[in-house]
Design a protein around this motif. Structure first.
Motif, PDB file in Angstrom:
ATOM      1  N   CYS A  85       0.808  -1.219   0.000  1.00  0.00           N
ATOM      2  CA  CYS A  85       0.000   0.000   0.000  1.00  0.00           C
ATOM      3  C   CYS A  85       0.839   1.266   0.000  1.00  0.00           C
ATOM      4  CB  CYS A  85      -0.964   0.005   1.188  1.00  0.00           C
ATOM      5  SG  CYS A  85      -0.189   0.120   2.801  1.00  0.00           S
ATOM      6  N   MET A  86       2.179   1.124  -0.077  1.00  0.00           N
ATOM      7  CA  MET A  86       3.059   2.284  -0.061  1.00  0.00           C
ATOM      8  C   MET A  86       3.845   2.380  -1.356  1.00  0.00           C
ATOM      9  SD  MET A  86       4.700   2.175   3.715  1.00  0.00           S
ATOM     10  CE  MET A  86       3.706   2.394   5.146  1.00  0.00           C
ATOM     11  N   GLU A  87       3.978   3.619  -1.836  1.00  0.00           N
ATOM     12  CA  GLU A  87       4.773   3.884  -3.031  1.00  0.00           C
ATOM     13  C   GLU A  87       5.692   5.057  -2.749  1.00  0.00           C
ATOM     14  OE1 GLU A  87       2.681   4.041  -6.852  1.00  0.00           O
ATOM     15  OE2 GLU A  87       0.866   3.514  -5.721  1.00  0.00           O
ATOM     16  N   TYR A  88       6.876   5.040  -3.357  1.00  0.00           N
ATOM     17  CA  TYR A  88       7.841   6.120  -3.220  1.00  0.00           C
ATOM     18  C   TYR A  88       8.204   6.622  -4.610  1.00  0.00           C
ATOM     19  CZ  TYR A  88      12.211   8.548  -2.329  1.00  0.00           C
ATOM     20  OH  TYR A  88      13.204   9.493  -2.273  1.00  0.00           O
ATOM     21  N   GLY A  89       8.321   7.926  -4.758  1.00  0.00           N
ATOM     22  CA  GLY A  89       8.721   8.469  -6.044  1.00  0.00           C
ATOM     23  C   GLY A  89       8.503   9.965  -6.110  1.00  0.00           C
ATOM     24  N   PRO A  90       8.629  10.522  -7.317  1.00  0.00           N
ATOM     25  CA  PRO A  90       8.433  11.959  -7.501  1.00  0.00           C
ATOM     26  C   PRO A  90       7.020  12.388  -7.100  1.00  0.00           C
ATOM     27  CG  PRO A  90       9.482  10.993  -9.441  1.00  0.00           C
ATOM     28  CD  PRO A  90       9.050   9.854  -8.555  1.00  0.00           C
ATOM     29  N   VAL A  91       6.932  13.467  -6.353  1.00  0.00           N
ATOM     30  CA  VAL A  91       5.656  13.953  -5.829  1.00  0.00           C
ATOM     31  C   VAL A  91       4.645  14.183  -6.954  1.00  0.00           C
ATOM     32  CG1 VAL A  91       4.547  15.902  -4.651  1.00  0.00           C
ATOM     33  CG2 VAL A  91       6.633  14.910  -3.723  1.00  0.00           C
ATOM     34  N   GLU A  92       5.095  14.762  -8.072  1.00  0.00           N
ATOM     35  CA  GLU A  92       4.163  15.037  -9.172  1.00  0.00           C
ATOM     36  C   GLU A  92       3.530  13.747  -9.690  1.00  0.00           C
ATOM     37  OE1 GLU A  92       7.464  16.225  -9.469  1.00  0.00           O
ATOM     38  OE2 GLU A  92       6.976  18.191  -8.641  1.00  0.00           O
ATOM     39  N   GLU A  93       4.324  12.696  -9.828  1.00  0.00           N
ATOM     40  CA  GLU A  93       3.804  11.415 -10.314  1.00  0.00           C
ATOM     41  C   GLU A  93       2.878  10.765  -9.294  1.00  0.00           C
ATOM     42  OE1 GLU A  93       6.801   8.759 -11.846  1.00  0.00           O
ATOM     43  OE2 GLU A  93       7.863  10.435 -12.781  1.00  0.00           O
ATOM     44  N   LEU A  94       3.280  10.813  -8.019  1.00  0.00           N
ATOM     45  CA  LEU A  94       2.450  10.214  -6.977  1.00  0.00           C
ATOM     46  C   LEU A  94       1.113  10.938  -6.856  1.00  0.00           C
ATOM     47  CD1 LEU A  94       5.124   9.542  -4.209  1.00  0.00           C
ATOM     48  CD2 LEU A  94       4.108   7.877  -5.784  1.00  0.00           C
ATOM     49  N   ALA A  95       1.131  12.258  -6.989  1.00  0.00           N
ATOM     50  CA  ALA A  95      -0.103  13.038  -6.880  1.00  0.00           C
ATOM     51  C   ALA A  95      -1.097  12.625  -7.966  1.00  0.00           C
ATOM     52  CB  ALA A  95       0.197  14.527  -6.969  1.00  0.00           C
ATOM     53  N   LYS A  96      -0.606  12.299  -9.148  1.00  0.00           N
ATOM     54  CA  LYS A  96      -1.476  11.860 -10.235  1.00  0.00           C
ATOM     55  C   LYS A  96      -2.108  10.507  -9.940  1.00  0.00           C
ATOM     56  CE  LYS A  96       1.185  14.266 -13.752  1.00  0.00           C
ATOM     57  NZ  LYS A  96       2.139  14.094 -14.861  1.00  0.00           N
ATOM     58  N   ARG A  97      -1.470   9.711  -9.087  1.00  0.00           N
ATOM     59  CA  ARG A  97      -1.961   8.364  -8.768  1.00  0.00           C
ATOM     60  C   ARG A  97      -2.996   8.372  -7.636  1.00  0.00           C
ATOM     61  NH1 ARG A  97       0.561   4.169 -10.706  1.00  0.00           N
ATOM     62  NH2 ARG A  97       0.456   2.929  -8.821  1.00  0.00           N
ATOM     63  N   MET A  98      -3.212   9.534  -7.036  1.00  0.00           N
ATOM     64  CA  MET A  98      -4.176   9.628  -5.933  1.00  0.00           C
ATOM     65  C   MET A  98      -5.592   9.560  -6.487  1.00  0.00           C
ATOM     66  SD  MET A  98      -2.396  12.392  -3.414  1.00  0.00           S
ATOM     67  CE  MET A  98      -3.527  12.048  -2.064  1.00  0.00           C
ATOM     68  N   THR A  99      -6.221   8.407  -6.328  1.00  0.00           N
ATOM     69  CA  THR A  99      -7.548   8.175  -6.900  1.00  0.00           C
ATOM     70  C   THR A  99      -8.599   7.890  -5.847  1.00  0.00           C
ATOM     71  OG1 THR A  99      -7.008   5.834  -7.164  1.00  0.00           O
ATOM     72  CG2 THR A  99      -6.573   7.276  -9.053  1.00  0.00           C
ATOM     73  N   SER A 100      -8.237   8.008  -4.581  1.00  0.00           N
ATOM     74  CA  SER A 100      -9.160   7.662  -3.503  1.00  0.00           C
ATOM     75  C   SER A 100      -8.992   8.638  -2.357  1.00  0.00           C
ATOM     76  CB  SER A 100      -8.858   6.237  -3.026  1.00  0.00           C
ATOM     77  OG  SER A 100      -9.434   5.993  -1.771  1.00  0.00           O
ATOM     78  N   SER A 101     -10.061   8.853  -1.609  1.00  0.00           N
ATOM     79  CA  SER A 101      -9.972   9.712  -0.428  1.00  0.00           C
ATOM     80  C   SER A 101      -9.204   9.033   0.698  1.00  0.00           C
ATOM     81  CB  SER A 101     -11.369  10.097   0.054  1.00  0.00           C
ATOM     82  OG  SER A 101     -12.084   8.939   0.437  1.00  0.00           O
ATOM     83  N   HIS A 102      -8.881   7.748   0.538  1.00  0.00           N
ATOM     84  CA  HIS A 102      -8.119   7.016   1.539  1.00  0.00           C
ATOM     85  C   HIS A 102      -6.635   6.956   1.194  1.00  0.00           C
ATOM     86  CE1 HIS A 102     -12.140   5.613   2.697  1.00  0.00           C
ATOM     87  NE2 HIS A 102     -11.605   5.474   3.888  1.00  0.00           N
ATOM     88  N   MET A 103      -6.171   7.887   0.386  1.00  0.00           N
ATOM     89  CA  MET A 103      -4.760   7.942   0.019  1.00  0.00           C
ATOM     90  C   MET A 103      -4.181   9.257   0.533  1.00  0.00           C
ATOM     91  SD  MET A 103      -4.973   6.492  -3.872  1.00  0.00           S
ATOM     92  CE  MET A 103      -3.301   5.877  -4.058  1.00  0.00           C
ATOM     93  N   VAL A 104      -2.960   9.192   1.074  1.00  0.00           N
ATOM     94  CA  VAL A 104      -2.298  10.373   1.600  1.00  0.00           C
ATOM     95  C   VAL A 104      -0.892  10.432   1.050  1.00  0.00           C
ATOM     96  CG1 VAL A 104      -1.534  11.533   3.706  1.00  0.00           C
ATOM     97  CG2 VAL A 104      -3.681  10.295   3.704  1.00  0.00           C
ATOM     98  N   LEU A 105      -0.453  11.630   0.660  1.00  0.00           N
ATOM     99  CA  LEU A 105       0.888  11.839   0.129  1.00  0.00           C
ATOM    100  C   LEU A 105       1.705  12.614   1.140  1.00  0.00           C
ATOM    101  CD1 LEU A 105       2.922  11.721  -2.211  1.00  0.00           C
ATOM    102  CD2 LEU A 105       1.800  13.736  -3.176  1.00  0.00           C
ATOM    103  N   PHE A 106       2.805  12.003   1.590  1.00  0.00           N
ATOM    104  CA  PHE A 106       3.706  12.652   2.540  1.00  0.00           C
ATOM    105  C   PHE A 106       4.957  13.119   1.812  1.00  0.00           C
ATOM    106  CE2 PHE A 106       1.178   9.830   5.162  1.00  0.00           C
ATOM    107  CZ  PHE A 106       0.886  10.625   6.262  1.00  0.00           C
ATOM    108  N   THR A 107       5.431  14.307   2.168  1.00  0.00           N
ATOM    109  CA  THR A 107       6.681  14.812   1.614  1.00  0.00           C
ATOM    110  C   THR A 107       7.565  15.244   2.779  1.00  0.00           C
ATOM    111  OG1 THR A 107       5.789  17.066   1.416  1.00  0.00           O
ATOM    112  CG2 THR A 107       5.576  15.629  -0.498  1.00  0.00           C
ATOM    113  N   PRO A 108       8.880  15.204   2.574  1.00  0.00           N
ATOM    114  CA  PRO A 108       9.764  15.624   3.673  1.00  0.00           C
ATOM    115  C   PRO A 108       9.665  17.116   3.893  1.00  0.00           C
ATOM    116  CG  PRO A 108      11.031  15.191   1.689  1.00  0.00           C
ATOM    117  CD  PRO A 108       9.606  14.792   1.403  1.00  0.00           C
ATOM    118  N   CYS A 109       9.891  17.549   5.124  1.00  0.00           N
ATOM    119  CA  CYS A 109       9.896  18.972   5.437  1.00  0.00           C
ATOM    120  C   CYS A 109      11.193  19.584   4.948  1.00  0.00           C
ATOM    121  CB  CYS A 109       9.778  19.189   6.952  1.00  0.00           C
ATOM    122  SG  CYS A 109       8.195  18.691   7.617  1.00  0.00           S
ATOM    123  N   GLU A 110      11.094  20.732   4.322  1.00  0.00           N
ATOM    124  CA  GLU A 110      12.280  21.483   3.894  1.00  0.00           C
ATOM    125  C   GLU A 110      12.742  22.311   5.073  1.00  0.00           C
ATOM    126  OE1 GLU A 110      13.440  21.885   0.482  1.00  0.00           O
ATOM    127  OE2 GLU A 110      12.107  20.313  -0.257  1.00  0.00           O
TER     128      GLU A 110
END
Length: 111
Positions: A85-110
């Motif tokens: 249930c976990m994927e790692y990769g470029p934020v832009e690509e992962l954001a496109k894969r968000m197809t459900s309200s049960h998905m969350v995208l985490f990014t590191p803090c700058e």
């Protein structure tokens, strides 16, 4: 390019593999977490139907396994996820894969 961690809670089984892999990889002590699994529920949805949700959440200690990623490997939580249930990769690509309200995208803090 900014990378992130996409988690689909629909498929998390609550196995704690992500938690344990992270603890071992980073040598965290008892009570310290890089990613922490919490359980929501049981909630009664309708008569005789209960809902449980397992929610893996990265903590402030999570660096998305920067050392592993530099070596070309996946973060340890992604590598060891039993529910896939976990994927790692470029934020832009992962954001496109968000197809459900049960998905969350985490990014590191700058910093």
């Amino acid at each position: 390019m900014l990378n992130g961690l996409l988690i689909n809670y629909n498929f998390c089984t609550g196995c704690h593999s992500c938690e344990m892999a992270c603890k071992v990889e980073h040598g965290f002590q008892e009570g310290e977490w890089g990613i922490k699994l919490t359980q929501q529920g049981p909630d009664l949805v309708k008569e005789n139907t209960w809902e449980f949700n397992f929610i893996p959440t990265p903590t402030d200690r999570c660096d998305l396994c920067a050392d592993r990623v530099k070596e070309g490997r996946l973060p340890t939580c992604v590598h060891h996820c039993q529910g896939l249930c976990m994927e790692y990769g470029p934020v832009e690509e992962l954001a496109k894969r968000m197809t459900s309200s049960h998905m969350v995208l985490f990014t590191p803090c700058e910093e």
